[in-house]
Design a protein around this motif. Structure first.
Motif, PDB file in Angstrom:
ATOM      1  N   ARG A  45      -1.996  11.712 -55.338  1.00  0.00           N
ATOM      2  CA  ARG A  45      -0.872  12.507 -54.822  1.00  0.00           C
ATOM      3  C   ARG A  45       0.459  12.014 -55.366  1.00  0.00           C
ATOM      4  NH1 ARG A  45      -1.979  11.515 -48.763  1.00  0.00           N
ATOM      5  NH2 ARG A  45      -2.532   9.571 -49.739  1.00  0.00           N
ATOM      6  N   LYS A  46       0.488  10.818 -55.906  1.00  0.00           N
ATOM      7  CA  LYS A  46       1.727  10.242 -56.435  1.00  0.00           C
ATOM      8  C   LYS A  46       1.737  10.239 -57.962  1.00  0.00           C
ATOM      9  CE  LYS A  46       2.575   7.454 -52.384  1.00  0.00           C
ATOM     10  NZ  LYS A  46       2.865   6.148 -51.845  1.00  0.00           N
ATOM     11  N   LEU A  47       1.035  11.191 -58.557  1.00  0.00           N
ATOM     12  CA  LEU A  47       0.917  11.252 -60.010  1.00  0.00           C
ATOM     13  C   LEU A  47       2.278  11.388 -60.687  1.00  0.00           C
ATOM     14  CD1 LEU A  47      -0.798  11.398 -62.583  1.00  0.00           C
ATOM     15  CD2 LEU A  47      -1.015  13.859 -62.202  1.00  0.00           C
ATOM     16  N   GLU A  48       3.129  12.277 -60.188  1.00  0.00           N
ATOM     17  CA  GLU A  48       4.434  12.479 -60.838  1.00  0.00           C
ATOM     18  C   GLU A  48       5.281  11.210 -60.805  1.00  0.00           C
ATOM     19  OE1 GLU A  48       8.356  15.364 -60.795  1.00  0.00           O
ATOM     20  OE2 GLU A  48       6.644  15.898 -59.551  1.00  0.00           O
ATOM     21  N   ALA A  49       5.332  10.560 -59.672  1.00  0.00           N
ATOM     22  CA  ALA A  49       6.104   9.317 -59.568  1.00  0.00           C
ATOM     23  C   ALA A  49       5.543   8.259 -60.513  1.00  0.00           C
ATOM     24  CB  ALA A  49       6.092   8.805 -58.140  1.00  0.00           C
ATOM     25  N   TYR A  50       4.228   8.182 -60.588  1.00  0.00           N
ATOM     26  CA  TYR A  50       3.550   7.233 -61.469  1.00  0.00           C
ATOM     27  C   TYR A  50       3.920   7.519 -62.924  1.00  0.00           C
ATOM     28  CZ  TYR A  50      -0.470   4.713 -63.519  1.00  0.00           C
ATOM     29  OH  TYR A  50      -1.278   3.874 -64.240  1.00  0.00           O
TER      30      TYR A  50
END
Length: 158
Positions: A45-50
């Motif tokens: 769910r935190k792909l973009e931040a990653y």
């Protein structure tokens, strides 16, 4: 893991905020996606931040190691806590392309996340792992820089 067009476009704009060069921004996005495929994030769910963290680190690594990107200082330490007056600075998104080349990579990243993505200073501080006051100081410097320029050249309303 799939990267949809919306995510890739957001990553491109983020990379472009650093490099101000189309091909260099595309390279950063491609390298970030490759790294994410090799080492996926723990929380999908935190792909973009990653991916944004990877893009930022790739930019800094390229700047440090290969001098691929323009040499600009990437450190600022002044602390300011005057968010109310800074929040009144409204960037016209149509004029953002004229504003961005005048700023350092750090300032461009901050303006991108704040003006384009609509993040709050607290969200940006958490994302970048930097003190809130440091980010407010950067915004203040941008505002001071803009106040010294003729209004028609940067398209900012105050």
């Amino acid at each position: 893991m799939q990267f949809d067009a919306t995510l890739l476009n957001r990553l491109f704009r983020y990379g472009f905020a650093f490099t101000m060069q189309r091909e260099a921004a595309l390279d950063l996005v491609q390298q970030a996606c490759e790294k994410a495929l090799k080492q996926p994030p723990d929380d999908k769910r935190k792909l973009e931040a990653y991916l944004k963290v990877i893009v930022r680190r790739l930019y800094l690594d390229g700047w440090r190691q290969q001098q691929q990107y323009p040499l600009e200082l990437f450190t600022e330490t002044e602390v300011v806590d005057d968010e109310a007056s800074i929040e009144q600075l409204m960037v016209d998104q149509q004029q953002l392309s004229r504003l961005m080349p005048m700023l350092s990579p750090q300032q461009r990243e901050l303006i991108y996340l704040w003006a384009v993505e609509g993040w709050t200073i607290d969200e940006i501080a958490e994302q970048l792992g930097e003190p809130r006051g440091t980010l407010l100081a950067r915004l203040r410097r941008v505002r001071e820089q803009l106040s010294r320029l003729p209004e028609e050249s940067y398209g900012v309303s105050r």
